[in-house]
Write an enzyme that holds these catalytic residues in place. Structure first.
Site, PDB file in Angstrom:
ATOM      1  N   GLY A 143       0.799  -1.221   0.000  1.00 26.29           N
ATOM      2  CA  GLY A 143       0.000   0.000   0.000  1.00 26.29           C
ATOM      3  C   GLY A 143       0.828   1.264   0.000  1.00 26.29           C
ATOM      4  O   GLY A 143       0.403   2.290  -0.533  1.00 26.29           O
ATOM      5  N   SER A 144       2.030   1.222   0.599  1.00 25.70           N
ATOM      6  CA  SER A 144       2.844   2.435   0.702  1.00 25.70           C
ATOM      7  C   SER A 144       3.661   2.712  -0.553  1.00 25.70           C
ATOM      8  O   SER A 144       4.384   3.712  -0.609  1.00 25.70           O
ATOM      9  CB  SER A 144       3.784   2.332   1.911  1.00 25.70           C
ATOM     10  OG  SER A 144       3.045   2.308   3.114  1.00 25.70           O
ATOM     11  N   THR A 170     -12.362   0.986   1.370  1.00 25.75           N
ATOM     12  CA  THR A 170     -13.527   1.435   2.130  1.00 25.75           C
ATOM     13  C   THR A 170     -14.708   1.650   1.191  1.00 25.75           C
ATOM     14  O   THR A 170     -14.558   2.217   0.114  1.00 25.75           O
ATOM     15  CB  THR A 170     -13.200   2.738   2.878  1.00 25.75           C
ATOM     16  OG1 THR A 170     -12.138   2.498   3.787  1.00 25.75           O
ATOM     17  CG2 THR A 170     -14.414   3.248   3.641  1.00 25.75           C
ATOM     18  N   GLY A 243      -2.918  13.337  -5.494  1.00 23.97           N
ATOM     19  CA  GLY A 243      -3.679  14.558  -5.264  1.00 23.97           C
ATOM     20  C   GLY A 243      -4.950  14.291  -4.485  1.00 23.97           C
ATOM     21  O   GLY A 243      -5.337  15.066  -3.600  1.00 23.97           O
ATOM     22  N   ALA A 248      -7.809  13.800   1.117  1.00 25.82           N
ATOM     23  CA  ALA A 248      -8.329  12.931   2.173  1.00 25.82           C
ATOM     24  C   ALA A 248      -7.508  13.061   3.449  1.00 25.82           C
ATOM     25  O   ALA A 248      -8.057  13.103   4.553  1.00 25.82           O
ATOM     26  CB  ALA A 248      -8.339  11.485   1.692  1.00 25.82           C
ATOM     27  N   GLN A 285      -3.271  12.382  41.621  1.00 27.85           N
ATOM     28  CA  GLN A 285      -2.303  13.077  40.758  1.00 27.85           C
ATOM     29  C   GLN A 285      -2.068  12.314  39.464  1.00 27.85           C
ATOM     30  O   GLN A 285      -1.945  12.914  38.388  1.00 27.85           O
ATOM     31  CB  GLN A 285      -0.987  13.281  41.504  1.00 27.85           C
ATOM     32  CG  GLN A 285      -1.062  14.313  42.618  1.00 27.85           C
ATOM     33  CD  GLN A 285       0.297  14.614  43.212  1.00 27.85           C
ATOM     34  OE1 GLN A 285       1.314  14.035  42.837  1.00 27.85           O
ATOM     35  NE2 GLN A 285       0.318  15.545  44.163  1.00 27.85           N
ATOM     36  N   GLY A 346     -11.171  -2.169  33.933  1.00 30.59           N
ATOM     37  CA  GLY A 346     -11.780  -3.293  33.223  1.00 30.59           C
ATOM     38  C   GLY A 346     -12.949  -2.865  32.351  1.00 30.59           C
ATOM     39  O   GLY A 346     -13.187  -3.443  31.285  1.00 30.59           O
ATOM     40  N   GLU A 369      -3.959   5.990   4.318  1.00 31.15           N
ATOM     41  CA  GLU A 369      -3.610   7.308   3.774  1.00 31.15           C
ATOM     42  C   GLU A 369      -2.176   7.697   4.142  1.00 31.15           C
ATOM     43  O   GLU A 369      -1.870   8.855   4.396  1.00 31.15           O
ATOM     44  CB  GLU A 369      -4.583   8.396   4.277  1.00 31.15           C
ATOM     45  CG  GLU A 369      -6.039   8.059   4.167  1.00 31.15           C
ATOM     46  CD  GLU A 369      -6.553   8.102   2.749  1.00 31.15           C
ATOM     47  OE1 GLU A 369      -5.787   8.488   1.846  1.00 31.15           O
ATOM     48  OE2 GLU A 369      -7.724   7.754   2.534  1.00 31.15           O
ATOM     49  N   PHE A 389      13.126   7.025   1.164  1.00 31.33           N
ATOM     50  CA  PHE A 389      12.142   5.958   0.965  1.00 31.33           C
ATOM     51  C   PHE A 389      12.840   4.717   0.393  1.00 31.33           C
ATOM     52  O   PHE A 389      13.768   4.828  -0.388  1.00 31.33           O
ATOM     53  CB  PHE A 389      11.020   6.409   0.023  1.00 31.33           C
ATOM     54  CG  PHE A 389      10.014   7.299   0.705  1.00 31.33           C
ATOM     55  CD1 PHE A 389       8.924   6.759   1.349  1.00 31.33           C
ATOM     56  CD2 PHE A 389      10.172   8.676   0.710  1.00 31.33           C
ATOM     57  CE1 PHE A 389       7.976   7.576   1.973  1.00 31.33           C
ATOM     58  CE2 PHE A 389       9.242   9.499   1.322  1.00 31.33           C
ATOM     59  CZ  PHE A 389       8.153   8.940   1.956  1.00 31.33           C
TER      60      PHE A 389
END
Length: 389
Positions: A143-144, A170, A243, A248, A285, A346, A369, A389
């Site tokens: 995906g990347s 999605t 773009g 998004a 605290q 819990g 994204e 990268f």
């Protein structure tokens, strides 16, 4: 005597909003309070997206909200869209994801990269919630690294023949159209693929522990033939889908703020009511230090996204700025959700409380994204001028 501060807006960021922006936020906040929160825990439990809310979101003008009114959209500014995302994700990331995909990943490319015929055919129906879209970019192998795309579209006469598949999509199996990105002999191009076309199949992904109140799917293309009129003619190359992702990601910088506020709101009330060792948990605290840190991080995220929205509306927003905000705000929200789950004890592991649901959802939001690492490297590249990268 000074008035008490809003615990969810310590810097009075709301005072920096216009009257219209505040009205948008209030409208979506009411929708979330009245229509989303009463049902979303059960939807998450059942793994169901509340489809009946689509028409209501459309009536409020939340779909394609920043696009021009001539296409049936609200014509709002970017800050208003960000506030929409924030309030929707205060309900659930799955609700915000639906609106993000419909607006930024489907309607936006048709508007920005399509022709006028495509805009008139699709955008009014999508704004009205009558046509649902999905965005076919991510593939199972990476995906990347979208440049390593395996989905291919080849020209055949006046048509294109598409073969390949997309993953983690999605809205996929409930969508009427898919914006599909494919490699061609002339670079990556986008196509509007319609449900029911021969050779196109969408399958719902099961067994999710995140975004359970959202539809996630795999798309398959087996000699899928589409006419050239379905191609988005005004963009070629990775800049097209990237773009869309910038649009998004901008909304996603706002969404997790809503999730974090929901978790802090819940834990503030709970720690005042739960008594341990003779005093409320909120009187310790340890609890106060944790909640103060949450408020600090929420405030920083609010200011970051507001300035990003002002830059976007001024036409000055840069992708690196989006990466910084997406990285910061998703990390902020997931850390707060986990900390709130801990403060709930819990009780925090059940969906009767929101913290575990938001924490699980944010595992997806911090990944999709652009993963946190990807956005860190984008900022690093900007600082050093060196691509790592």
């Amino acid at each position: 005597m000074a008035a008490a501060l809003n615990p969810y807006d310590l810097y009075d960021v709301r005072s920096l909003l216009s009257e219209e922006e505040r009205a948008v936020q209030d409208t979506v906040a009411r929708f979330t309070d009245e229509r989303v929160l009463p049902i979303i825990g059960e939807c998450f439990d059942k793994g169901e997206f509340p489809k009946h809310l689509i028409s209501e979101m459309a009536e409020l003008g939340l779909l394609g909200a920043t696009l021009p009114e001539e296409y049936g959209c609200a014509g709002l500014n970017s800050v208003s869209y960000g506030l929409i995302c924030q309030e929707l994700e205060r309900g659930d990331s799955g609700i915000r994801s639906f609106a993000s995909v419909q607006s930024s990943l489907c309607m936006y490319p048709i508007y920005a990269y399509g022709n006028e015929e495509q805009r008139k055919q699709w955008l009014p129906q999508m704004a009205a919630g009558k046509v649902i879209g999905c965005f076919g970019l991510t593939e199972a192998h990476g995906g990347s690294d979208p440049a390593n795309m395996k989905t291919i579209a080849r020209k055949d006469g006046g048509d294109w023949v598409i073969n390949g598949g997309k993953m983690w999509i999605t809205n996929g199996s409930m969508a009427d159209i898919a914006i599909v990105w494919a490699q061609t002999d002339d670079g990556i191009q986008g196509f509007i693929v319609e449900k029911g076309m021969k050779g196109f199949d969408a399958q719902t992904i099961k067994h999710k522990m995140s975004l359970r109140a959202s539809v996630t799917s795999a798309l398959f293309f087996d000699n899928l033939r589409v006419p050239d009129s379905s191609r988005l003619p005004n963009v070629k190359g990775l800049k097209g889908p990237l773009g869309c992702l910038t649009q998004a990601r901008y909304g996603i910088t706002w969404g997790p703020i809503g999730a974090a506020i929901a978790c802090l709101d819940e834990v503030l009330a709970y720690t005042k009511e739960r008594v341990l060792f003779g005093r409320p948990v909120a009187a310790t605290q340890a609890a106060q230090l944790k909640m103060a840190d949450m408020a600090r991080r929420i405030t920083a995220a609010q200011l970051l996204s507001l300035q990003l929205g002002r830059l976007k509306d001024a036409g000055k927003m840069q992708p690196t700025q989006v990466s910084l905000a997406k990285w910061n705000n998703c990390r902020m929200a997931i850390d707060i959700a986990r900390e709130c789950r801990d403060l709930l004890g819990g009780a925090g592991i059940t969906t009767e409380h929101s913290a575990i649901r938001h924490a699980l959802n944010l595992e997806s939001v911090i990944t999709y994204e652009g993963t946190e690492t990807v956005h860190q490297l984008v900022v690093g590249r900007e600082l050093t001028g060196i691509n790592a990268f």
